[in-house]
Design an enzyme around this catalytic site. Structure first.
Site, PDB file in Angstrom:
ATOM      1  CE1 TYR A   1      28.685 -28.892  -6.974  1.00 47.48           C
ATOM      2  CE2 TYR A   1      26.833 -29.936  -7.751  1.00 47.48           C
ATOM      3  CZ  TYR A   1      27.875 -29.767  -6.871  1.00 47.48           C
ATOM      4  OH  TYR A   1      27.311 -29.944  -5.403  1.00 47.48           O
ATOM      5  CD  GLU A   2      33.521 -21.553 -13.304  1.00 51.15           C
ATOM      6  OE1 GLU A   2      33.841 -21.777 -13.615  1.00 51.15           O
ATOM      7  OE2 GLU A   2      33.570 -22.369 -12.151  1.00 51.15           O
ATOM      8  CB  SER A   3      31.650 -28.648 -14.348  1.00 50.57           C
ATOM      9  OG  SER A   3      31.031 -29.801 -14.062  1.00 50.57           O
TER      10      SER A   3
END
Length: 258
Positions: free
Chosen positions: A53-55
């Site tokens: 995930y981008e986080s």
């Protein structure tokens, strides 16, 4: 699945997309329908898939459906959490992502995406969230899957209202900067069928249509002269298991299912 069971268009395209993730090792998952698809794939076609995930979360094992890239459920039980600079600089740009899974408002024949504005830039009809991580995912993931709730000429135009994430074809035509390492968009899952693109310099081609849909309907809903594969197939309907998982385990609150 029995004849009395029904399914929504969203359940259909998410199920088809989840099956396409079989055999893919690492998937960079966007929010929205891609979240549903990767969650379903992890429970069915690809239990060993590594979700990113981008986080900064790598090897996510969410206990519930993620409602955003920073949702706490994607962190709990994850194999690692790194800074976004490390994620993009080492994981993504390092060539360690097999599939980037995105949504978009518009897509063109070569797989460039618009997630910025609909209409004129200065006075848009709709202002969208923008590029986010897609600008980096497009050139650096091995390939990109895109899931589209709509399939009509406004979503599949001959020319994008704005190019947020250029396809490798468009990047090479520009001829400046570092050329993309990845193949760009190879699969697009829509309300009418599946478009595929295998030729690195080629256009998206219609490779599968959903039950009750005709080739003429898909062509009429596409803003360019869409090529149809010689091996065109009919999409398999969702199974009873897939529908049950989506409704009763993955998206219980109907955040994305409609």
């Amino acid at each position: 699945m029995t004849a009395t069971e029904t399914f929504s268009t969203t359940e259909l395209i998410v199920s088809v997309a989840a099956r396409a993730l079989a055999g893919k090792a690492r998937v960079f998952a966007g929010v929205g329908l891609p979240t549903l698809a990767v969650d379903l794939a992890a429970r069915t076609s690809n239990p060993d898939v590594e979700l990113i995930y981008e986080s900064g979360v790598c090897g996510a094992h969410p206990e519930a459906m993620a409602e955003g890239i920073a949702d706490s459920v994607v962190v709990s039980g994850a194999e690692s959490v790194v800074s976004m600079a490390s994620l993009f600089g080492y994981v993504l740009q390092g060539g360690n992502v097999d599939v980037g899974f995105l949504g978009a408002a518009q897509i063109d024949r070569y797989g460039s995406l618009n997630t910025s504005v609909i209409g004129d830039w200065d006075k848009p009809t709709v202002r969208l969230p923008g590029g986010g991580g897609a600008v980096e995912i497009m050139p650096n993931a091995g390939e990109v899957f895109v899931i589209m709730r709509r399939h009509d000429p406004s979503a599949f135009p001959a020319e994008l209202d704005f190019c947020t994430s250029p396809s490798p074809v468009r990047a090479r035509q520009a001829g400046v900067g570092i050329m993309p390492r990845g193949r760009g968009v190879t699969k697009v899952f829509t309300s009418l069928g599946v478009l595929s693109r295998q030729d690195p310099s080629g256009e998206l081609v219609l490779t599968s249509i959903h039950r009750g849909v005709t080739v003429d309907e898909v062509r009429a809903a596409t803003g360019w002269d869409l090529t149809v594969s010689d091996d065109l197939t009919r999409t398999e309907d969702p199974t009873a298991e897939e529908i049950d998982l989506l409704r009763n385990e993955i998206d219980k609150v109907r955040l994305y299912l409609r």
